[in-house]
Design a protein around this motif. Sequence first.
Motif, PDB file in Angstrom:
ATOM      1  N   ALA A  50      -4.203 -19.200  27.839  1.00 31.04           N
ATOM      2  CA  ALA A  50      -4.849 -19.266  29.144  1.00 31.04           C
ATOM      3  C   ALA A  50      -6.325 -19.572  28.968  1.00 31.04           C
ATOM      4  N   ALA A  51      -6.872 -20.317  29.929  1.00 30.81           N
ATOM      5  CA  ALA A  51      -8.307 -20.593  29.982  1.00 30.81           C
ATOM      6  C   ALA A  51      -8.793 -20.251  31.379  1.00 30.81           C
TER       7      ALA A  51
ATOM      8  N   PHE B 213     -13.523 -18.975  29.189  1.00 31.35           N
ATOM      9  CA  PHE B 213     -12.952 -17.974  28.298  1.00 31.35           C
ATOM     10  C   PHE B 213     -11.494 -18.315  28.024  1.00 31.35           C
ATOM     11  N   GLY B 214     -11.142 -18.348  26.775  1.00 32.94           N
ATOM     12  CA  GLY B 214      -9.766 -18.597  26.385  1.00 32.94           C
ATOM     13  C   GLY B 214      -9.127 -17.335  25.838  1.00 32.94           C
ATOM     14  N   ALA B 215      -7.836 -17.188  26.072  1.00 33.89           N
ATOM     15  CA  ALA B 215      -7.081 -16.046  25.550  1.00 33.89           C
ATOM     16  C   ALA B 215      -5.655 -16.498  25.298  1.00 33.89           C
TER      17      ALA B 215
ATOM     18  N   ARG C 195      -2.733 -21.632  32.647  1.00 30.40           N
ATOM     19  CA  ARG C 195      -1.945 -20.858  31.681  1.00 30.40           C
ATOM     20  C   ARG C 195      -0.717 -21.682  31.296  1.00 30.40           C
ATOM     21  N   ALA C 196      -0.374 -21.659  30.036  1.00 34.06           N
ATOM     22  CA  ALA C 196       0.825 -22.342  29.546  1.00 34.06           C
ATOM     23  C   ALA C 196       1.683 -21.319  28.786  1.00 34.06           C
TER      24      ALA C 196
ATOM     25  N   ALA D   3      -1.265 -22.891  37.442  1.00 35.20           N
ATOM     26  CA  ALA D   3      -2.630 -23.035  37.938  1.00 35.20           C
ATOM     27  C   ALA D   3      -2.964 -21.769  38.720  1.00 35.20           C
ATOM     28  N   ASP D   4      -4.123 -21.185  38.430  1.00 35.99           N
ATOM     29  CA  ASP D   4      -4.450 -19.867  38.955  1.00 35.99           C
ATOM     30  C   ASP D   4      -5.868 -19.863  39.520  1.00 35.99           C
TER      31      ASP D   4
END
Length: 379
Positions: A65-66, A80-82, A374-375, A348-349
């Motif tokens: 997710a970014a 921010f990436g996680a 998010r993927a 998509a969020d």
Amino acid sequence: MIAPRRRRALAAAAALALAVATPAFGQESPPAPPVGEDLDRRQPPLPRAEPETGLVSISGTLRGAAQWLASAATAQGAVFGAGSLDLNAVVRPSDWARVFVDLEGLAGPGPDRVLGTLSRLNLDADRTEGREMKLVLREAWLRLAFQEGRVRFSIGKLDVTHYFDRNFFAEDETVQFLDTALLNDPMLKSPPNGPGAALRVSVGDWRYALGVHAPDDFDGDLSGMPYVIGELGRRNIVPLRGHYRLWARVGSVPEDRERVTWGTGLSVDQLVTADVGVFVRAGLSRSEGEDLTSRAWSTGVQVTPTWLDRGKDRFGVGYGFQREPAGREEVVETYYTLVLADWLSMTADLQWVVSGPNQVSGRRNRDVVIPGLRAVYQF
């Protein structure tokens, strides 16, 4: 009177829900709801793969997710990436026994590193506990089933949220909300995954559950009163499917094991048409020595856009309110999950922190807008 900011948040949530949901109400309901054949199980079920034949099944989930701070007083424009990688193994020595092991790797700080929200904006990033990377045995348990599965007893390293305060439309961080407070009631205040046992009994449409959990993980501080929780559930009160759960818990305060904390709450998920479901959560909590009874509630809708011939996609919108000694917070989140294949989805969020305390800077977050992508890849 409802504060102007809260009115705006609720109006935005209602407008988004109405815009997407309206076409579904004129359709004839199919015999079985497309949102899932078994509302008793999380989506995707945990564990995802149980071997129908053979002794062992291995599967995994890769998530990334970014999140971008499009509008914020702190670190505006930051990205921010996680991500996380779960490897699951299920061993089925007999029809009545399961052994499940989940090894998880986590990476990425998430936006709460600078925003410090009450609700926590990314569950995966929050589990890194401030580290850049973390490898953890997330779950490891033995489940025994009796009476054709109507009685299930689990023991080992457990996640409380997989057994209590479940909600079909707001519980799955892989395809639904990112915000932790919309995935579980903040008043649940479950301990870290650790030693515990859970018993679930099904009698017709009624559900009964009891759990006892240590205050911390195996290698943590296990002193103090254990976390004890019970839940009473009922399903299908009206013709369309739904679940209604009432829970109560008691335990010790994590920061001071000599003090006791209690909480209670409810969780409702209900289909209103074959394609549209709504959810409501509410909870209260109080800790010994505190003057304030903390409270939280959330509500929202999930829509399956079958009129677009997208029976596996999901659209959701939710609103959450939280009041604790650290302050009060309001959040709105909406998402669209595009299922590209049974093993691949993209989401998509958009998150909006209407107002809330910034526990990092000591100031307030106001009108913080956070788009995200998010993927999820399952194998």
